[in-house]
Design a protein around this motif. Structure first.
Motif, PDB file in Angstrom:
ATOM      1  N   ALA A 119       0.829  -1.200   0.000  1.00 31.76           N
ATOM      2  CA  ALA A 119       0.000   0.000   0.000  1.00 31.76           C
ATOM      3  C   ALA A 119       0.868   1.257   0.000  1.00 31.76           C
ATOM      4  N   ARG A 120       1.983   1.161   0.687  1.00 33.34           N
ATOM      5  CA  ARG A 120       2.870   2.326   0.742  1.00 33.34           C
ATOM      6  C   ARG A 120       3.786   2.426  -0.471  1.00 33.34           C
ATOM      7  N   HIS A 121       3.536   1.543  -1.416  1.00 37.45           N
ATOM      8  CA  HIS A 121       4.270   1.624  -2.678  1.00 37.45           C
ATOM      9  C   HIS A 121       5.769   1.504  -2.522  1.00 37.45           C
ATOM     10  N   VAL A 122       6.190   0.567  -1.737  1.00 41.31           N
ATOM     11  CA  VAL A 122       7.625   0.353  -1.644  1.00 41.31           C
ATOM     12  C   VAL A 122       8.165  -0.011  -3.025  1.00 41.31           C
ATOM     13  N   ASP A 123       9.363   0.437  -3.292  1.00 39.29           N
ATOM     14  CA  ASP A 123       9.976   0.160  -4.587  1.00 39.29           C
ATOM     15  C   ASP A 123      10.593  -1.229  -4.639  1.00 39.29           C
ATOM     16  N   GLY A 124      10.733  -1.831  -3.492  1.00 36.70           N
ATOM     17  CA  GLY A 124      11.325  -3.164  -3.451  1.00 36.70           C
ATOM     18  C   GLY A 124      11.159  -3.754  -2.072  1.00 36.70           C
ATOM     19  N   LEU A 125      11.489  -5.021  -1.983  1.00 36.56           N
ATOM     20  CA  LEU A 125      11.268  -5.734  -0.737  1.00 36.56           C
ATOM     21  C   LEU A 125      12.484  -6.596  -0.415  1.00 36.56           C
ATOM     22  N   VAL A 126      12.842  -6.614   0.850  1.00 42.15           N
ATOM     23  CA  VAL A 126      13.879  -7.517   1.312  1.00 42.15           C
ATOM     24  C   VAL A 126      13.234  -8.492   2.290  1.00 42.15           C
ATOM     25  N   LEU A 127      13.334  -9.752   2.000  1.00 39.59           N
ATOM     26  CA  LEU A 127      12.711 -10.740   2.868  1.00 39.59           C
ATOM     27  C   LEU A 127      13.755 -11.558   3.608  1.00 39.59           C
ATOM     28  N   ALA A 128      13.651 -11.518   4.923  1.00 33.92           N
ATOM     29  CA  ALA A 128      14.552 -12.332   5.740  1.00 33.92           C
ATOM     30  C   ALA A 128      13.784 -13.455   6.411  1.00 33.92           C
ATOM     31  N   THR A 129      12.521 -13.536   6.107  1.00 34.43           N
ATOM     32  CA  THR A 129      11.696 -14.578   6.704  1.00 34.43           C
ATOM     33  C   THR A 129      11.989 -15.856   5.943  1.00 34.43           C
ATOM     34  N   ALA A 130      12.473 -16.840   6.677  1.00 28.85           N
ATOM     35  CA  ALA A 130      13.286 -17.843   6.001  1.00 28.85           C
ATOM     36  C   ALA A 130      12.571 -19.087   5.511  1.00 28.85           C
ATOM     37  N   ARG A 131      11.269 -19.044   5.414  1.00 28.80           N
ATOM     38  CA  ARG A 131      10.639 -20.279   4.961  1.00 28.80           C
ATOM     39  C   ARG A 131      10.943 -20.568   3.497  1.00 28.80           C
ATOM     40  N   LEU A 132      11.044 -21.837   3.212  1.00 27.51           N
ATOM     41  CA  LEU A 132      11.475 -22.250   1.885  1.00 27.51           C
ATOM     42  C   LEU A 132      10.370 -22.018   0.858  1.00 27.51           C
ATOM     43  N   ARG A 133       9.191 -22.429   1.241  1.00 28.61           N
ATOM     44  CA  ARG A 133       8.031 -22.177   0.379  1.00 28.61           C
ATOM     45  C   ARG A 133       7.381 -20.899   0.874  1.00 28.61           C
ATOM     46  N   HIS A 134       6.940 -20.087  -0.056  1.00 27.60           N
ATOM     47  CA  HIS A 134       6.537 -18.777   0.399  1.00 27.60           C
ATOM     48  C   HIS A 134       5.538 -18.140  -0.555  1.00 27.60           C
ATOM     49  N   PRO A 135       4.289 -18.066  -0.159  1.00 27.71           N
ATOM     50  CA  PRO A 135       3.270 -17.492  -1.039  1.00 27.71           C
ATOM     51  C   PRO A 135       3.573 -16.051  -1.434  1.00 27.71           C
ATOM     52  N   LEU A 136       4.193 -15.311  -0.535  1.00 25.74           N
ATOM     53  CA  LEU A 136       4.465 -13.908  -0.818  1.00 25.74           C
ATOM     54  C   LEU A 136       5.375 -13.721  -2.029  1.00 25.74           C
ATOM     55  N   LEU A 137       6.259 -14.676  -2.237  1.00 25.25           N
ATOM     56  CA  LEU A 137       7.195 -14.531  -3.345  1.00 25.25           C
ATOM     57  C   LEU A 137       6.448 -14.440  -4.668  1.00 25.25           C
ATOM     58  N   ALA A 138       5.516 -15.360  -4.856  1.00 24.47           N
ATOM     59  CA  ALA A 138       4.746 -15.354  -6.092  1.00 24.47           C
ATOM     60  C   ALA A 138       3.973 -14.049  -6.219  1.00 24.47           C
ATOM     61  N   GLU A 139       3.432 -13.629  -5.115  1.00 19.30           N
ATOM     62  CA  GLU A 139       2.626 -12.418  -5.141  1.00 19.30           C
ATOM     63  C   GLU A 139       3.449 -11.187  -5.488  1.00 19.30           C
ATOM     64  N   ALA A 140       4.625 -11.133  -4.917  1.00 17.05           N
ATOM     65  CA  ALA A 140       5.500 -10.005  -5.219  1.00 17.05           C
ATOM     66  C   ALA A 140       5.855  -9.997  -6.705  1.00 17.05           C
ATOM     67  N   SER A 141       6.104 -11.175  -7.233  1.00 19.28           N
ATOM     68  CA  SER A 141       6.405 -11.262  -8.660  1.00 19.28           C
ATOM     69  C   SER A 141       5.249 -10.704  -9.471  1.00 19.28           C
ATOM     70  N   ARG A 142       4.068 -11.166  -9.128  1.00 21.14           N
ATOM     71  CA  ARG A 142       2.895 -10.730  -9.878  1.00 21.14           C
ATOM     72  C   ARG A 142       2.734  -9.217  -9.801  1.00 21.14           C
ATOM     73  N   ALA A 143       3.008  -8.664  -8.640  1.00 26.12           N
ATOM     74  CA  ALA A 143       2.858  -7.220  -8.473  1.00 26.12           C
ATOM     75  C   ALA A 143       4.063  -6.470  -9.032  1.00 26.12           C
ATOM     76  N   ASP A 144       4.997  -7.225  -9.569  1.00 23.94           N
ATOM     77  CA  ASP A 144       6.169  -6.621 -10.184  1.00 23.94           C
ATOM     78  C   ASP A 144       6.997  -5.821  -9.181  1.00 23.94           C
ATOM     79  N   ILE A 145       7.067  -6.312  -7.973  1.00 26.13           N
ATOM     80  CA  ILE A 145       7.896  -5.676  -6.954  1.00 26.13           C
ATOM     81  C   ILE A 145       9.203  -6.448  -6.826  1.00 26.13           C
ATOM     82  N   PRO A 146      10.312  -5.788  -7.060  1.00 25.83           N
ATOM     83  CA  PRO A 146      11.604  -6.469  -6.919  1.00 25.83           C
ATOM     84  C   PRO A 146      11.776  -7.004  -5.502  1.00 25.83           C
TER      85      PRO A 146
END
Lengths: 347, 347
Positions: A119-146
């Motif tokens: 919502a705050r329109h971050v230009d990118g995301l750094v994820l340190a949450t270490a799960r191997l499978r991760h729904p957020l990853l796909a979502e970030a891709s779809r939203a075109d967020i690096p």
DNA sequence: TTGTAGGCGTTATCAC
DNA sequence: GTGATAACGCCTACAA
């Protein structure tokens, strides 16, 4: 009386130019478009008025917030602050700021933080949450967020990541123990759904094999989390299996927290470290060298994980769809007082 | 393919109303202005489209960023993460996010971070940088930016603050030692230009007096910073002054870092804690209970410092010029293994 | 109760 | 090289 906010328009008026021109002069990218003379006048006017560009207005127009989101499990874990520092420092140098969000290993919280950041329109995301499978990853891709991963990898290596070479680190730990004469080496493994837990476990198995040592399944215990409590629990398990006295002379813990748990359990069992049992950790957390005995562990450059991740992210932001770089940082064995040769007659 | 951003206009179209009406319906504050029926339609439309208000546009219009800046000396100091967590959690509940900035006790860095945050139009500021005199405070006032101090006070108590009752905390520490029979109690004081350093020193003097003990100026050393290194240096000084053996039987350190320094210096001098010398810290830092011996110290609710500070700040944001509240949180004595009666014959 | 219009401060895209 | 103009998405007097 509050300072009156100085706008681009004010600067333009003072410099005797149109706001658009002032904008061009002020922006290094477009400064070449205006005459050197005008540029100077505008810059001087800006200086004189104490002009501060309004990043909000700029964001609205350019659709870039110069903000990146950082999702970490828990800022209280001393592992993360140095990484965050690294991120912030490198990002600040590029005019970006970091929004820190804690997820507490909780999917719902993570989702909320993620949404908040989108919502705050971050230009990118750094994820340190270490799960191997991760729904957020796909979502970030779809939203075109690096996205850049730190301290972990994605299952299919499809995201830029910065991590220590976990397998190599554990190999160093095991070789060190083997070199001291240990043959029955136990492993307190981390959660296997986490990238770090899995790769360190793999590293352990590989290392034992290449040291010509057997991997006794009784000597491998899986922690449910990287916590002191789990370290205690797993250590107890290890000691119980040894039927009263431990079947191992050394423990390679998947991280320092678990190793601290070993310390507590050893105390409890009336065992001495390193006289009875050697312990090796992983991470070289702050203050871990102040324990008694100081913990032998695997160090890696936490701060640098942050700076490199920031670098990768900035590259991705500048140019989507660039190559997916995966950085493995070199681990280092730090020998302290918690490791020693096995007690005589333990073979 | 990136998700198309849904705007207020889209929602309005779908709900068959004017954007202005949609805006009113979406904003809880103004929802009463709109008929219940329309409100529902708009809300449904927003839901269906997955509408996310654009906070950037909103900020530009309302001049409020729903962002607050947090200036801390160093995120790596384990004291701060819990406070930051508290801040973030409470702020998040109110729709705010925190921008963390590290100052490294450096005036220039602090200035830069401050400017950066002003430029980003933070709605408020939380300062944990503990100097007593502080140019930024005046500047924030002038810029009409609400400020809350944590872990410190302003010289003239003119800013809302959340802090532990330092004097009381130190009194607890000294009473504890006095109760154990110590009479020659030393103090490693923090920097006196910092609020915590000063008030803990004052607390020490008061406590000694009310315990009927003399404050020997040879037994008070001033650290230049709250670091382990300074703790070591000051402890050495203390031991040297004792002409080979320490003139004290107990040390009250102004914080845990300094106490850790005591440990190191004691080791170095061949002295045992608590057998030869008792040590008390202040803060109850994470992992401090894992040292040998576990440190007796003064605990206060770090996380709560954060939540309370956030609360104060939100109040200030909602209504400038409200009353200046200063919160003192209660300290608690945590007795562990680093304190014991003085060695026999030490009087 | 709802629509209209204008503007928050900046920059992109024209035209001159 | 510079100026004019519009638009980013939202909110809020004011008018209807």
């Amino acid at each position: 009386m509050p300072d009156a906010p100085v706008t681009l328009r004010d600067v333009a008026v003072r410099a005797g130019v149109h706001p658009a021109t002032a904008s061009r002069a002020l922006n290094p990218e477009t400064r070449i478009l205006v005459s050197e003379d005008t540029a100077r006048r505008v810059l001087d006017a800006a200086e004189a008025l104490g002009y501060r560009p309004n990043p909000v207005a700029r964001s609205l127009r350019t659709r870039r917030s110069h903000t990146v989101g950082v999702l970490i499990p828990d800022l209280n874990n001393p592992l993360f602050p140095p990484m965050v520092r690294g991120l912030e420092d490198r990002l600040a140098a590029a005019g970006y700021v970091a929004l820190i969000g804690n997820t507490d290993f909780d999917d719902n919280r993570e989702r909320m933080v993620f949404d908040q950041m989108r919502a705050r329109h971050v230009d990118g995301l750094v994820l340190a949450t270490a799960r191997l499978r991760h729904p957020l990853l796909a979502e970030a891709s779809r939203a075109d967020i690096p996205v850049v991963l730190i301290n972990r990898l994605a299952q299919d290596y499809s995201f830029p990541s910065v991590t220590v070479d976990n397998e190599r680190g554990v190999r160093m730990a095991v070789s060190h123990l083997a070199g001291l004469g240990h043959r029955r080496i136990a492993h307190i493994a981390g959660p296997q759904e986490m990238s770090t837990g899995l790769s360190r476990y793999r590293g352990f198995v590989t290392a034992m094999e290449s040291s010509g040592l057997p991997v006794d399944s009784d000597l491998v215990v899986f922690a449910k989390a990287f916590t002191v409590e789990e370290g205690v629990r797993c250590s107890r398990l290890l000691f119980e299996r040894g039927a009263g006295r431990p079947g191992c002379t050394a423990i390679a813990a998947a991280n320092d927290m678990l190793a601290v748990g070993c310390y507590a359990a050893l105390d409890e069992a009336g065992l001495a470290c390193p006289e009875d049992i050697s312990v090796v950790g992983f991470n070289d957390m702050p203050f871990i060298d102040r324990l008694r005995p100081p913990l032998t562990t695997i160090r890696f450059p936490h701060y640098q994980v942050g700076t490199e991740a920031a670098q990768l992210l900035l590259e991705q932001i500048a140019e989507r769809g660039g190559p997916v770089k995966i950085l493995y940082l070199a681990p280092e064995l730090i020998v302290r007082g918690s490791t020693a040769p096995p007690p005589p007659g333990s073979a």
